[in-house]
Scaffold this motif. Structure first.
Motif: not given
Length: 347
Positions: A247-254
Motif C-alpha cells: 500500500x504505502x510504496x504504491x501510494x508514494x509512487x502515485x
C-alpha cells in the motif's frame, strides 16, 4: 546540509497528509463516544482503526528522501558526517525538546512521566523505555526510531555502496522476519516500533534505487496494488506486511506522479508536518482535561474534528514560523561558522 539536489515537493505533500491522518483522524477519537462514531463512513472508520500506520508511511518517505539527497554523486562521505549530523539535530531536536519541556510542565503528574522517561526523551531514546507512546509527548517515539535509522544509514553510506546495500538488506530482512515470526494481528504493538522504522526507511531507499524501472509502472496497476495492501486481511499475522510492502510504496509512487501533491497548499502542509505531528498530542491532552466526549451525530463529529484540526494547524504554523525554522537556521549557521574556522586549521 545545503544540498543542490532538487526537492521532492510532492512527497512533502504526502508527508503533510500522513501527519493530518494521524493528528486529525486517529488520535482525536478520544473526543467522541463509541456510539457517536458508530455511523462514520468507511474511510473514517479505516482511519479510526488503522490511522496509526501513517507513521509507517513517514518512515518510507524519509528513506526515499534520504536516498535522493545523500546517495547522488559521491554520496555521503566521512568528511560530510559532521554536516549530516548537525542537519539532523537541527531538523529534529529543537522542536522535540520544546514539546518535551512543555509536556513536562503540563503533565508531570501522569504516572508514566518519570525521571527515567524524561532522561530517555532528552536523549531521544523514548521508543526504548516503557511505556512506549505514553510518556510526555507520546507520538515522539517514532523520532527516536528514525534516529536509529539515520545512524545505520550514515554508517552504511560512509562505508561505500556495497556496505550500504548490506545494511539495507539486513535491516529489511530482519524487520520482515520479525513481522512474519512475531507479528500479531491488530496493533499498534510496542515491540513493532523498531522493525517498523527499519522496514519503512530502508524500503524507501530500495524504491529510490529502482525509480527508473518503476517509472513506467501503469497508474492503474499502482492503484490496484495500493488497494490490495489496504484490503488484504492477514488473519493471525501483522497487518503491517501488506501495508509496508504494497500500500504505502504504491501510494508514494502515485504521489510522485501527481502534480497537485506539489502545489502550494500541499507544500505548506508538508513543511509543517513535523510540527503538526509533535504539537497535536499535547493540545489533545489539554482538551481532554475538560472535554466531555461528544455523543452527537456525524455532523458534530466533523465539526469538532474540523475545529481541532484548525487549532492544530494555527498553532503549528506559529511554531514553525517563530520557533522551528529560526532554531534550525541558528544551529546550521553556528555549524557553518565553526566549519569556516576549522577549515584553515585542518589545511
Amino acid at each position: 546540509m545545503h544540498s543542490p539536489v532538487k526537492r521532492l515537493e510532492r512527497l512533502d505533500g504526502l508527508r503533510g497528509l500522513a501527519a493530518c491522518g494521524v493528528a486529525f483522524l486517529y488520535h482525536p477519537q478520544s473526543l467522541f463516544t463509541a456510539s457517536a462514531l458508530a455511523g462514520a463512513p468507511r474511510p473514517l472508520l479505516w482511519f479510526q482503526d488503522w490511522g496509526w500506520t501513517m507513521v509507517d508511511l513517514f518512515f518510507l518517505i524519509s528513506g526515499y528522501v534520504f536516498a535522493h539527497v545523500y546517495l547522488q554523486g559521491e554520496g555521503l562521505t566521512r568528511e560530510k558526517l559532521g554536516g549530516f549530523a548537525v542537519a539532523r539535530v537541527a531538523r529534529l531536536y529543537p522542536l522535540h525538546l520544546a514539546a518535551l519541556l512543555l509536556c513536562a510542565a503540563l503533565f508531570w503528574a501522569v504516572p508514566a512521566n518519570t525521571l527515567t522517561a524524561f532522561a530517555a526523551n532528552m536523549l531521544m531514546l523514548q521508543a526504548f523505555v516503557q511505556p512506549v507512546g505514553h510518556t510526555f509527548n507520546g507520538p515522539s517515539w517514532s523520532i527516536s526510531v528514525e534516529v536509529v535509522c539515520y545512524v545505520l544509514f550514515a554508517l552504511g553510506a560512509t562505508g561505500g555502496r556495497r556496505t550500504l546495500r548490506w545494511v539495507t538488506a539486513l535491516a529489511i530482512v530482519g524487520a520482515l522476519a520479525h513481522f512474519i515470526l512475531q507479528g500479531r494481528p491488530g496493533g499498534p504493538w510496542v515491540g513493532d516500533g523498531l522493525p517498523r522504522g527499519l522496514a519503512g526507511f530502508f524500503l524507501g531507499q530500495v524504491l529510490w534505487r529502482m525509480r527508473g524501472r518503476l517509472a513506467g509502472t501503469p497508474v492503474l496497476l499502482l492503484v490496484c496494488i495500493f488497494l490490495f495492501g489496504l484490503l488484504l486481511d492477514m488473519g493471525g499475522m501483522s497487518p503491517l506486511l501488506p501495508l509496508c510492502l504494497c500500500a504505502w510504496p504504491a501510494l508514494l509512487l502515485l504521489a510522485l506522479r501527481a502534480p497537485w501533491m506539489g502545489s502550494a497548499p500541499m507544500r505548506w502542509l508538508g513543511e509543517r508536518s513535523y510540527t503538526i505531528y509533535l504539537v497535536h498530542a499535547p493540545l489533545l491532552m489539554l482538551v481532554e482535561r475538560w472535554w466531555v466526549p461528544a455523543d452527537s451525530g456525524m455532523a458534530a463529529v466533523w465539526a469538532v474534528t474540523a475545529g481541532f484540526a484548525a487549532a492544530v494547524l494555527l498553532l503549528s504554523d506559529l511554531c514553525y514560523r517563530f520557533f522551528e525554522m529560526p532554531a534550525r537556521r541558528a544551529i546550521r549557521a553556528a555549524w557553518d561558522r565553526y566549519a569556516r574556522i576549522a577549515a584553515p586549521r585542518a589545511a
